[in-house]
Design an enzyme around this catalytic site. Sequence first.
Site, PDB file in Angstrom:
ATOM      1  N   CYS A  13     -10.218 -14.344  40.270  1.00  0.00           N
ATOM      2  CA  CYS A  13     -10.320 -14.743  42.135  1.00  0.00           C
ATOM      3  C   CYS A  13      -9.097 -14.744  42.246  1.00  0.00           C
ATOM      4  CB  CYS A  13     -11.198 -15.126  42.050  1.00  0.00           C
ATOM      5  SG  CYS A  13     -11.691 -16.641  42.148  1.00  0.00           S
ATOM      6  N   CYS A  87     -11.586 -10.312  45.972  1.00  0.00           N
ATOM      7  CA  CYS A  87     -10.493 -11.109  47.154  1.00  0.00           C
ATOM      8  C   CYS A  87      -9.281  -9.766  46.861  1.00  0.00           C
ATOM      9  CB  CYS A  87     -10.337 -12.392  46.249  1.00  0.00           C
ATOM     10  SG  CYS A  87     -10.284 -11.922  44.324  1.00  0.00           S
ATOM     11  N   CYS A  91      -4.773  -6.425  39.889  1.00  0.00           N
ATOM     12  CA  CYS A  91      -5.264  -7.565  37.885  1.00  0.00           C
ATOM     13  C   CYS A  91      -4.498  -5.966  37.771  1.00  0.00           C
ATOM     14  CB  CYS A  91      -6.454  -7.183  38.081  1.00  0.00           C
ATOM     15  SG  CYS A  91      -7.243  -7.856  37.021  1.00  0.00           S
TER      16      CYS A  91
END
Length: 154
Positions: A13, A87, A91
């Site tokens: 997150c 969120c 990534c």
Amino acid sequence: MPDTAAPSVLFVCVHNAGRSQMAAAFLTHLAGDRIQVRSAGSAPADTVNPAVVEAMAEVGVDITAEVPKVLTTDAVQAADVVITMGCGDTCPVFPGKRYLDWDLPDPAGQGVEAVRTIRDEIEKRIRGLVDEANLTGPSSTGPADPSPDRQRCP
């Protein structure tokens, strides 16, 4: 020779101060050393959210020693499963990795009452992950609680 290394899960997150910390703590608590557990964030906070620490302590999981960590490409590459916490965090994507996105409210700025609801939803999802991976039963951190009435960690 077969690979006997434990599978690895990375929780991500943005601030690594709430949701990902709770998820990592629950998975470590329930699976012990049978899964390598990490958490990180793209813009880590200075400390873990105090309401999150309090909510986890209520269910017997101590995360007072945890600190937010920065998300690295190496951490993603080392993981078998990468779970983002709804969120919109960026990534890196690598072939052969399993990616999940858990749409969960952010506990930032919320009191412990609101965090409890988020904590309980995370625990439910972690228990499902443990069941899916067939990791129930005794571990180095203690057995999973088989009681159907029990919703939190022992």
